[in-house]
Write a protein that holds these residues in place. Structure first.
Motif, PDB file in Angstrom:
ATOM      1  N   LEU A   1       0.856  -1.182   0.000  1.00  0.00           N
ATOM      2  CA  LEU A   1       0.000   0.000   0.000  1.00  0.00           C
ATOM      3  C   LEU A   1       0.892   1.232   0.000  1.00  0.00           C
ATOM      4  O   LEU A   1       1.539   1.537   1.004  1.00  0.00           O
TER       5      LEU A   1
ATOM      6  N   TYR B   1       1.018   4.371   2.362  1.00  0.00           N
ATOM      7  CA  TYR B   1       0.148   3.756   3.355  1.00  0.00           C
ATOM      8  C   TYR B   1      -0.820   4.811   3.892  1.00  0.00           C
ATOM      9  O   TYR B   1      -0.388   5.911   4.253  1.00  0.00           O
TER      10      TYR B   1
ATOM     11  N   SER C   1      -4.877  -5.940  11.393  1.00  0.00           N
ATOM     12  CA  SER C   1      -6.264  -6.100  11.822  1.00  0.00           C
ATOM     13  C   SER C   1      -7.129  -5.251  10.906  1.00  0.00           C
ATOM     14  O   SER C   1      -6.620  -4.537  10.032  1.00  0.00           O
ATOM     15  N   GLY C   2      -8.419  -5.321  11.083  1.00  0.00           N
ATOM     16  CA  GLY C   2      -9.336  -4.464  10.347  1.00  0.00           C
ATOM     17  C   GLY C   2      -9.117  -4.470   8.853  1.00  0.00           C
ATOM     18  O   GLY C   2      -8.996  -5.517   8.226  1.00  0.00           O
ATOM     19  N   ARG C   3      -9.049  -3.267   8.285  1.00  0.00           N
ATOM     20  CA  ARG C   3      -8.938  -3.110   6.833  1.00  0.00           C
ATOM     21  C   ARG C   3      -7.678  -3.767   6.288  1.00  0.00           C
ATOM     22  O   ARG C   3      -7.705  -4.369   5.205  1.00  0.00           O
ATOM     23  N   ASP C   4      -6.556  -3.642   6.996  1.00  0.00           N
ATOM     24  CA  ASP C   4      -5.307  -4.247   6.521  1.00  0.00           C
ATOM     25  C   ASP C   4      -5.437  -5.763   6.401  1.00  0.00           C
ATOM     26  O   ASP C   4      -5.033  -6.354   5.400  1.00  0.00           O
TER      27      ASP C   4
ATOM     28  N   ALA D   1      -8.238  -7.521   6.158  1.00  0.00           N
ATOM     29  CA  ALA D   1      -9.221  -7.836   5.120  1.00  0.00           C
ATOM     30  C   ALA D   1      -8.597  -7.705   3.730  1.00  0.00           C
ATOM     31  O   ALA D   1      -8.820  -8.560   2.855  1.00  0.00           O
ATOM     32  N   THR D   2      -7.818  -6.672   3.513  1.00  0.00           N
ATOM     33  CA  THR D   2      -7.143  -6.473   2.221  1.00  0.00           C
ATOM     34  C   THR D   2      -6.198  -7.626   1.935  1.00  0.00           C
ATOM     35  O   THR D   2      -6.156  -8.154   0.829  1.00  0.00           O
ATOM     36  N   TYR D   3      -5.446  -8.048   2.937  1.00  0.00           N
ATOM     37  CA  TYR D   3      -4.532  -9.185   2.761  1.00  0.00           C
ATOM     38  C   TYR D   3      -5.310 -10.453   2.423  1.00  0.00           C
ATOM     39  O   TYR D   3      -4.962 -11.176   1.494  1.00  0.00           O
ATOM     40  N   ASN D   4      -6.372 -10.706   3.188  1.00  0.00           N
ATOM     41  CA  ASN D   4      -7.151 -11.934   2.964  1.00  0.00           C
ATOM     42  C   ASN D   4      -7.802 -11.945   1.584  1.00  0.00           C
ATOM     43  O   ASN D   4      -7.881 -12.987   0.944  1.00  0.00           O
ATOM     44  N   GLU D   5      -8.242 -10.793   1.100  1.00  0.00           N
ATOM     45  CA  GLU D   5      -8.815 -10.717  -0.250  1.00  0.00           C
ATOM     46  C   GLU D   5      -7.771 -11.082  -1.287  1.00  0.00           C
ATOM     47  O   GLU D   5      -8.058 -11.816  -2.226  1.00  0.00           O
TER      48      GLU D   5
END
Length: 108
Positions: free
Chosen positions: A49, A52, A94-97, A99-103
């Motif tokens: 990112l 960042y 955590s959170g958005r970070d 979720a972005t990784y998991n996507e």
């Protein structure tokens, strides 16, 4: 100190000490080892990112898995004029970070 391998990241002593002592500032926090950040940077599912969000200096965030930490971490770093990477901070994702990784991992 510099951690070499497939990816090099240099940590100033005070920045390395800062991530190693997270639990002294945040109750229950995980103390991180600078060497774990190299693992993050070699993750096949690494998310970069740049800049960042929230970085006041335009640093890049790298979100990836560290086998030693057994979790996804965020590594905040910048490249100097020679292209060398310097660590600034790191923390568990955590959170958005996360979720972005998991996507990204789901896309394979």
């Amino acid at each position: 100190m510099t951690y070499a391998g497939a990816v090099e990241i240099a940590w100033a002593d005070e920045d390395a000490d800062y991530i190693r002592s997270r639990s002294s500032r945040y109750s229950g926090a995980l103390d991180l080892e600078p060497a774990w950040t190299r693992e993050v940077l070699t993750d096949m599912n690494l998310v970069q990112l740049s800049p960042y969000p929230g970085s006041r200096i335009g640093a890049t965030g790298f979100v990836g898995y560290s086998p030693s930490a057994q979790r996804v971490l965020v590594v905040l770093a910048y490249r100097d004029l020679d292209g060398d990477l310097h660590g600034l901070n790191a923390w568990p994702a955590s959170g958005r970070d996360l979720a972005t990784y998991n996507e990204g991992s789901d896309r394979g």
